[in-house]
Design a protein around this motif. Structure first.
Motif, PDB file in Angstrom:
ATOM      1  N   SER A 147      44.157  32.021  30.300  1.00 37.94           N
ATOM      2  CA  SER A 147      43.871  30.831  31.165  1.00 37.94           C
ATOM      3  C   SER A 147      42.386  30.633  31.719  1.00 37.94           C
ATOM      4  O   SER A 147      41.855  31.791  31.987  1.00 37.94           O
ATOM      5  N   GLU A 148      42.027  29.765  32.162  1.00 39.74           N
ATOM      6  CA  GLU A 148      40.854  29.569  32.832  1.00 39.74           C
ATOM      7  C   GLU A 148      40.959  30.423  34.270  1.00 39.74           C
ATOM      8  O   GLU A 148      39.774  30.904  34.585  1.00 39.74           O
ATOM      9  N   GLN A 149      41.983  30.311  34.799  1.00 39.49           N
ATOM     10  CA  GLN A 149      41.978  30.883  36.111  1.00 39.49           C
ATOM     11  C   GLN A 149      41.754  32.663  36.007  1.00 39.49           C
ATOM     12  O   GLN A 149      41.244  33.271  36.604  1.00 39.49           O
ATOM     13  N   GLU A 150      42.537  32.979  34.894  1.00 35.45           N
ATOM     14  CA  GLU A 150      42.557  34.289  34.451  1.00 35.45           C
ATOM     15  C   GLU A 150      41.179  34.733  34.060  1.00 35.45           C
ATOM     16  O   GLU A 150      40.698  35.908  34.426  1.00 35.45           O
ATOM     17  N   LYS A 151      40.760  33.998  33.288  1.00 34.96           N
ATOM     18  CA  LYS A 151      39.224  34.146  32.583  1.00 34.96           C
ATOM     19  C   LYS A 151      38.182  34.505  34.235  1.00 34.96           C
ATOM     20  O   LYS A 151      37.464  35.499  34.122  1.00 34.96           O
ATOM     21  N   ARG A 152      38.646  33.574  35.044  1.00 30.80           N
ATOM     22  CA  ARG A 152      37.556  33.955  36.501  1.00 30.80           C
ATOM     23  C   ARG A 152      38.286  35.278  37.226  1.00 30.80           C
ATOM     24  O   ARG A 152      37.185  35.940  37.580  1.00 30.80           O
ATOM     25  N   ILE A 193      40.457  38.313  43.524  1.00 33.88           N
ATOM     26  CA  ILE A 193      41.820  37.449  43.160  1.00 33.88           C
ATOM     27  C   ILE A 193      41.818  36.158  43.446  1.00 33.88           C
ATOM     28  O   ILE A 193      41.934  35.019  42.794  1.00 33.88           O
ATOM     29  N   VAL A 194      41.751  36.070  44.823  1.00 31.34           N
ATOM     30  CA  VAL A 194      42.206  34.732  45.355  1.00 31.34           C
ATOM     31  C   VAL A 194      40.819  33.750  45.081  1.00 31.34           C
ATOM     32  O   VAL A 194      40.994  32.773  45.115  1.00 31.34           O
ATOM     33  N   GLY A 195      39.703  34.330  45.000  1.00 28.96           N
ATOM     34  CA  GLY A 195      38.535  33.496  44.881  1.00 28.96           C
ATOM     35  C   GLY A 195      38.637  33.160  43.365  1.00 28.96           C
ATOM     36  O   GLY A 195      37.593  32.290  43.385  1.00 28.96           O
ATOM     37  N   ALA A 196      39.346  33.474  42.687  1.00 24.87           N
ATOM     38  CA  ALA A 196      39.198  32.980  41.165  1.00 24.87           C
ATOM     39  C   ALA A 196      40.184  31.603  41.236  1.00 24.87           C
ATOM     40  O   ALA A 196      40.551  31.120  39.946  1.00 24.87           O
ATOM     41  N   SER A 197      40.980  31.589  42.183  1.00 29.18           N
ATOM     42  CA  SER A 197      42.011  30.291  42.382  1.00 29.18           C
ATOM     43  C   SER A 197      41.432  29.046  41.744  1.00 29.18           C
ATOM     44  O   SER A 197      40.314  28.608  42.099  1.00 29.18           O
ATOM     45  N   ILE A 198      42.051  28.480  40.816  1.00 27.06           N
ATOM     46  CA  ILE A 198      41.654  26.795  40.371  1.00 27.06           C
ATOM     47  C   ILE A 198      42.932  25.751  40.665  1.00 27.06           C
ATOM     48  O   ILE A 198      42.624  24.663  40.546  1.00 27.06           O
ATOM     49  N   ARG A 245      36.431  37.841  35.159  1.00 34.97           N
ATOM     50  CA  ARG A 245      34.902  37.808  35.579  1.00 34.97           C
ATOM     51  C   ARG A 245      34.483  38.368  36.787  1.00 34.97           C
ATOM     52  O   ARG A 245      33.471  39.049  36.691  1.00 34.97           O
ATOM     53  N   ASN A 246      35.457  38.095  37.846  1.00 37.03           N
ATOM     54  CA  ASN A 246      34.950  38.714  39.236  1.00 37.03           C
ATOM     55  C   ASN A 246      35.087  40.281  38.927  1.00 37.03           C
ATOM     56  O   ASN A 246      34.364  40.988  39.750  1.00 37.03           O
ATOM     57  N   PHE A 247      35.997  40.737  38.308  1.00 33.93           N
ATOM     58  CA  PHE A 247      36.206  42.218  38.137  1.00 33.93           C
ATOM     59  C   PHE A 247      35.014  42.840  37.336  1.00 33.93           C
ATOM     60  O   PHE A 247      34.581  43.869  37.816  1.00 33.93           O
ATOM     61  N   ALA A 248      34.654  41.993  36.294  1.00 36.97           N
ATOM     62  CA  ALA A 248      33.239  42.690  35.597  1.00 36.97           C
ATOM     63  C   ALA A 248      32.112  42.679  36.590  1.00 36.97           C
ATOM     64  O   ALA A 248      31.528  43.429  36.514  1.00 36.97           O
ATOM     65  N   TYR A 249      31.947  41.398  37.324  1.00 34.60           N
ATOM     66  CA  TYR A 249      30.813  41.523  38.134  1.00 34.60           C
ATOM     67  C   TYR A 249      30.885  42.643  39.307  1.00 34.60           C
ATOM     68  O   TYR A 249      30.117  43.026  39.531  1.00 34.60           O
ATOM     69  N   ALA A 250      32.188  42.826  39.781  1.00 31.93           N
ATOM     70  CA  ALA A 250      32.309  43.648  40.744  1.00 31.93           C
ATOM     71  C   ALA A 250      31.917  45.299  40.045  1.00 31.93           C
ATOM     72  O   ALA A 250      31.343  46.083  40.829  1.00 31.93           O
ATOM     73  N   SER A 251      32.300  45.453  38.898  1.00 30.01           N
ATOM     74  CA  SER A 251      32.037  46.705  38.345  1.00 30.01           C
ATOM     75  C   SER A 251      30.708  46.861  37.982  1.00 30.01           C
ATOM     76  O   SER A 251      30.108  48.237  38.366  1.00 30.01           O
ATOM     77  N   LEU A 252      29.801  45.864  37.706  1.00 33.91           N
ATOM     78  CA  LEU A 252      28.145  46.011  37.688  1.00 33.91           C
ATOM     79  C   LEU A 252      27.903  46.330  38.992  1.00 33.91           C
ATOM     80  O   LEU A 252      26.978  47.058  39.146  1.00 33.91           O
ATOM     81  N   ALA A 253      28.349  45.639  40.122  1.00 35.60           N
ATOM     82  CA  ALA A 253      28.104  45.701  41.421  1.00 35.60           C
ATOM     83  C   ALA A 253      28.257  47.312  41.987  1.00 35.60           C
ATOM     84  O   ALA A 253      27.470  47.824  42.843  1.00 35.60           O
TER      85      ALA A 253
END
Length: 350
Positions: free
Chosen positions: A255-260, A183-188, A263-271
């Motif tokens: 918003s762009e921040q929420e997209k990020r 979450i924090v890493g998605a901050s813009i 996106r992080n959640f999606a990548y984490a799911s694949l991981a």
């Protein structure tokens, strides 16, 4: 099984009605609040429901007679304090479960209310997040509810409330700290301030909560090479919305921040899927993946609005999402190895 299907039917019917009419999202409707009370009562007043029921009874008995200070010195201090409060008031474990259910449901409704169809969002969560997680893993479910509320506060720029909710989530289950970087890493916005506060908070939470959690996790999970039954299925449930989001994220009007964030959640799911293949203990990956379940609610709840039919709400996709969710519930209740701990459903009121 009837109570579980009644719960699903309430939100499924609400989702269909909402998709046809639509309502003001500034505040929850009275009907949604009434339905939320139904969730609280179903989770909070359940009796001998869930595979870990006896484990929570053992914890409840263990902290009996402890002071609040002694209880909070144990792991998961907020949960232990609730157990001590129940003993102080001379009531059973139902009070602990009821308060945890209220917190979880509040976070779920806060999250759902920011989605185009709150009823559909919650309906997606009924088969697994509500029935399995909230009725089975009380501490982690409470933490997940607080994380969902924290997500919305972060997106709204209410960073003090975000940090408070995350600290409280970690006080219920230390593993909540693990999801914070996504979450924090998605901050813009205000990146330097947020990253600085996040780093300090992460260090503080590590020494207060996570250090002992990681030590016990490695001892209990890695050393014993434990595996959660059905971990592959649960992680696969996150894979579908992860792929749907990654291939068409521009269709989701956020918003762009929420997209990020998603996106992080999606990548984490694949991981998590990769981790399931290479790690000796699926339990570790499985427990982390539980915090990614909101991705299912976000993507599937917005799917009819990401693919609208001629600029109108897509009723067929609403039906598809509901049928998919109902199928998940059917499969779990009938074929899951531990479904017997949820059947029959019992409640203190009954």
């Amino acid at each position: 099984m009837f109570p579980y299907w009644l719960l699903f039917a309430v939100f499924a019917l609400g989702a269909v009605s909402y998709s046809l009419k639509g309502r003001d999202q500034n505040r929850p409707s009275p009907l949604l609040l009434a339905a939320a009370v139904l969730i609280v009562l179903a989770i909070g007043l359940r009796l001998r429901v869930g595979a870990d029921w006896q484990n929570y009874v053992v914890i409840f008995d263990y902290v009996g007679g402890m002071s609040f200070g002694e209880a909070m010195a144990l792991q998961d201090p907020a949960y232990m304090a609730l157990n001590t409060l129940a003993h102080y008031l001379n009531v059973d474990i139902w009070l602990v479960n009821l308060i945890c259910a209220m917190i979880f449901t509040w976070g779920l409704v806060v999250f759902a209310q920011q989605q185009p169809n709150p009823w559909l969002t919650i309906a997606v969560g009924v088969p697994y997040l509500i029935i399995v997680v909230a009725m089975g893993y009380t501490r982690q479910a409470t933490a997940i509810g607080l994380v969902m509320a924290a997500l919305m506060r972060f997106e709204q720029g209410r960073y003090v409330r975000f940090l408070f909710l995350f600290i409280l989530a970690a006080a219920f289950h230390k593993s909540a700290v693990l999801i914070m970087p996504l979450i924090v890493g998605a901050s813009i916005r205000h990146r330097f301030v947020i990253y600085s506060i996040g780093a300090v908070l992460a260090g503080l939470l590590f020494f207060l909560f996570l250090e002992t959690f990681l030590a016990s996790m490695f001892a209990n999970y890695f050393d014993a090479e434990r595996s959660s039954q059905g971990a592959g299925i649960r992680i696969a449930m996150n894979i579908l919305p992860a792929i749907l989001y990654l291939v068409a994220q521009d269709r989701f009007a956020v918003s762009e921040q929420e997209k990020r964030i998603w996106r992080n959640f999606a990548y984490a799911s694949l991981a998590c899927f990769v981790g399931l293949l290479v790690m000796s203990s699926s339990t570790v990956v499985d427990r982390f993946a539980l915090y990614l379940i909101p991705l299912q609610l976000f993507v599937l709840g917005r799917l009819p609005y990401a693919y609208p039919a001629r600029s109108m709400r897509n009723g067929q996709l609403v039906a598809f999402v509901l049928v998919y969710s109902a199928s998940v519930q059917v499969i779990w209740l009938i074929f899951a190895q531990h479904a017997e701990y949820w059947l029959p459903y019992r409640n203190y009121l009954l």
